[in-house]
Design an enzyme around this catalytic site. Structure first.
Site, PDB file in Angstrom:
ATOM      1  N   ARG A  30       0.824  -1.217   0.000  1.00 48.31           N
ATOM      2  CA  ARG A  30       0.000   0.000   0.000  1.00 48.31           C
ATOM      3  C   ARG A  30       0.855   1.263   0.000  1.00 48.31           C
ATOM      4  O   ARG A  30       0.438   2.305   0.508  1.00 48.31           O
ATOM      5  CB  ARG A  30      -0.980   0.013   1.179  1.00 48.31           C
ATOM      6  CG  ARG A  30      -2.044  -1.065   1.105  1.00 48.31           C
ATOM      7  CD  ARG A  30      -2.992  -0.990   2.267  1.00 48.31           C
ATOM      8  NE  ARG A  30      -3.987  -2.051   2.217  1.00 48.31           N
ATOM      9  CZ  ARG A  30      -4.664  -2.503   3.259  1.00 48.31           C
ATOM     10  NH1 ARG A  30      -4.457  -1.990   4.448  1.00 48.31           N
ATOM     11  NH2 ARG A  30      -5.552  -3.465   3.125  1.00 48.31           N
ATOM     12  N   ARG A  34      -2.543   5.942   0.110  1.00 47.99           N
ATOM     13  CA  ARG A  34      -2.804   5.876   1.536  1.00 47.99           C
ATOM     14  C   ARG A  34      -2.307   7.110   2.291  1.00 47.99           C
ATOM     15  O   ARG A  34      -3.086   7.969   2.652  1.00 47.99           O
ATOM     16  CB  ARG A  34      -2.215   4.609   2.163  1.00 47.99           C
ATOM     17  CG  ARG A  34      -2.806   3.297   1.660  1.00 47.99           C
ATOM     18  CD  ARG A  34      -4.304   3.211   1.893  1.00 47.99           C
ATOM     19  NE  ARG A  34      -4.654   3.087   3.281  1.00 47.99           N
ATOM     20  CZ  ARG A  34      -4.770   1.938   3.953  1.00 47.99           C
ATOM     21  NH1 ARG A  34      -4.535   0.793   3.327  1.00 47.99           N
ATOM     22  NH2 ARG A  34      -5.131   1.922   5.205  1.00 47.99           N
ATOM     23  N   ARG A  43      -5.832  12.187  -6.505  1.00 50.56           N
ATOM     24  CA  ARG A  43      -7.018  11.350  -6.601  1.00 50.56           C
ATOM     25  C   ARG A  43      -8.299  12.156  -6.468  1.00 50.56           C
ATOM     26  O   ARG A  43      -9.289  11.894  -7.136  1.00 50.56           O
ATOM     27  CB  ARG A  43      -6.977  10.256  -5.530  1.00 50.56           C
ATOM     28  CG  ARG A  43      -8.180   9.337  -5.646  1.00 50.56           C
ATOM     29  CD  ARG A  43      -8.211   8.272  -4.595  1.00 50.56           C
ATOM     30  NE  ARG A  43      -9.567   7.767  -4.458  1.00 50.56           N
ATOM     31  CZ  ARG A  43      -9.943   6.927  -3.534  1.00 50.56           C
ATOM     32  NH1 ARG A  43      -9.091   6.506  -2.638  1.00 50.56           N
ATOM     33  NH2 ARG A  43     -11.201   6.521  -3.466  1.00 50.56           N
ATOM     34  N   ASP A  79      -6.513  -2.730  -7.302  1.00 53.03           N
ATOM     35  CA  ASP A  79      -7.170  -3.362  -6.163  1.00 53.03           C
ATOM     36  C   ASP A  79      -7.512  -4.796  -6.527  1.00 53.03           C
ATOM     37  O   ASP A  79      -7.735  -5.114  -7.713  1.00 53.03           O
ATOM     38  CB  ASP A  79      -8.445  -2.603  -5.768  1.00 53.03           C
ATOM     39  CG  ASP A  79      -8.973  -3.060  -4.410  1.00 53.03           C
ATOM     40  OD1 ASP A  79      -8.532  -2.502  -3.386  1.00 53.03           O
ATOM     41  OD2 ASP A  79      -9.800  -3.996  -4.370  1.00 53.03           O
ATOM     42  N   TYR A 154     -15.078 -12.263   0.283  1.00 53.66           N
ATOM     43  CA  TYR A 154     -15.807 -11.035  -0.037  1.00 53.66           C
ATOM     44  C   TYR A 154     -17.090 -11.341  -0.797  1.00 53.66           C
ATOM     45  O   TYR A 154     -18.154 -10.770  -0.513  1.00 53.66           O
ATOM     46  CB  TYR A 154     -14.935 -10.096  -0.860  1.00 53.66           C
ATOM     47  CG  TYR A 154     -13.883  -9.361  -0.078  1.00 53.66           C
ATOM     48  CD1 TYR A 154     -14.216  -8.568   1.020  1.00 53.66           C
ATOM     49  CD2 TYR A 154     -12.541  -9.444  -0.433  1.00 53.66           C
ATOM     50  CE1 TYR A 154     -13.253  -7.891   1.736  1.00 53.66           C
ATOM     51  CE2 TYR A 154     -11.567  -8.768   0.281  1.00 53.66           C
ATOM     52  CZ  TYR A 154     -11.930  -7.991   1.364  1.00 53.66           C
ATOM     53  OH  TYR A 154     -10.966  -7.317   2.075  1.00 53.66           O
TER      54      TYR A 154
END
Length: 350
Positions: A30, A34, A43, A79, A154
């Site tokens: 990461r 972050r 972003r 991701d 998930y």
């Protein structure tokens, strides 16, 4: 594999292969985003999946930590849900929550919703980002995907879970359907990682983030075969690309993570690195394993903890320094800069 800028810094790849290096390589899970202010500025307010779908932005975000920290590898800004999102399963990333599934996986007919991934059609933006990066980077680029168990958790739970109760109910109660589900997810991981490698990435990491919820016998019976197939197929490409296997809370599974076929096993902060090396043996490289929360402490503490990780490796080849999980959002980027400098300057005591 696509060609691009020459990899002038191959210390990460050498360490992954257990070869001698002149310094310990370091990168951070990461690291692309972050905690970096330049990441948040670039972003903006859009969703993460929208940002990933913009190659010029995803390229820049991937490059930002390489420039700032001087790390020895870049990891693609993406991701693990990107492939399942791209094939229309109905997955989104909700800020502050994580992956959320509109209609969770419940029965055999849901397998039809997991169609094969065609990277050139379904994720061309990812491939464009990889090609952009390969043209600019002088360090290796790490491709990645979610491992079948973590992705299944998930899809079955509908989102993050502390207990994985629905996942385990399916796993134990309908083992044939479970195996079919993991086979579909293994296919997605192979196609996604394979396409990133074809576009020029130099290594890959399989994230089985939630495998630590399993007992070793559960992992061995219900998860290991699908993960083994991923490493076998990607390792059978003939290009010698090293593969990393990582999970959180997987101290009891380290040997099984290696048995899946990884060249490198990621170790979280709950297991001392020397203990992990003793259990894994000399033929498996290790990655890790400074506690991400420890990086929030005063520098004297951070330095002490980082040196402890390095000392426990005792100068053995086959060590990639990393955190034991991803960079926390509240981490001071200057601290990570200092960690990289410390690791690069470290010399093991004979």
């Amino acid at each position: 594999m696509a060609s691009g800028a020459p990899i002038n810094n191959d210390v990460f790849l050498r360490a992954c292969r257990g070869l001698p290096v002149d310094r310990v390589p370091v990168w951070f899970m990461r690291q692309a985003g972050r905690s970096l202010p330049e990441y948040h500025k670039m972003r903006g307010e859009g969703s993460m999946l929208e940002t990933i779908a913009r190659p010029e932005v995803a390229t820049e975000i991937t490059l930002q930590p390489v420039r700032r920290y001087g790390v020895d590898a870049a990891i693609l800004y993406s991701d693990i849900v990107v492939p399942t999102h791209a094939i229309g399963f109905g997955v989104d990333i909700v800020p502050g929550v994580g992956p959320v599934v509109e209609y969770p996986f419940r029965e055999a007919r849901d397998l039809d919703r997991l169609r094969p991934l065609d990277p050139e059609t379904d994720t061309p933006h990812v491939l464009e980002t990889v090609r952009n990066l390969v043209a600019e980077l002088d360090v290796p680029l790490i491709a990645f995907a979610g491992a079948p168990f973590t992705m299944a958790s998930y899809l079955v739970e509908g989102g993050p879970s502390r207990t994985h109760a629905l996942t385990k109910r399916l796993m134990h109660g309908e083992p044939d359907l479970w195996i079919a589900l993991l086979d579909r997810l293994a296919d997605l991981a192979i196609a996604s990682i394979g396409s990133q490698l074809d576009a020029g990435a130099s290594a890959f990491q399989l994230f089985d983030s939630w495998a630590g919820a399993l007992a070793p016998d559960e992992y061995r019976q219900f998860v290991l075969p699908a993960s083994q197939r991923i490493f076998a197929e990607l390792g059978g490409r003939g290009d010698g690309v090293p593969g990393i296997h990582f999970g959180v809370g997987t101290g009891e599974l380290l040997e099984l993570l290696a048995k899946a076929g990884a060249d490198v096993v990621g170790v979280d902060w709950r297991v001392h690195l020397d203990d992990a090396r003793e259990r894994l043996g000399p033929d498996v490289a290790v990655q890790g394993n400074l506690d991400p929360a420890a990086v929030l402490a005063p520098w004297s503490v951070v330095a002490e903890r980082a040196i402890d990780v390095l000392d426990r490796n005792a100068g053995q080849p086959g060590h990639v320094f990393n955190l034991g999980h991803g960079v926390l959002p509240e981490t001071d980027p200057e601290t990570l800069e200092r960690v990289v400098e410390l690791v690069h300057g470290y010399k093991a005591t004979p």
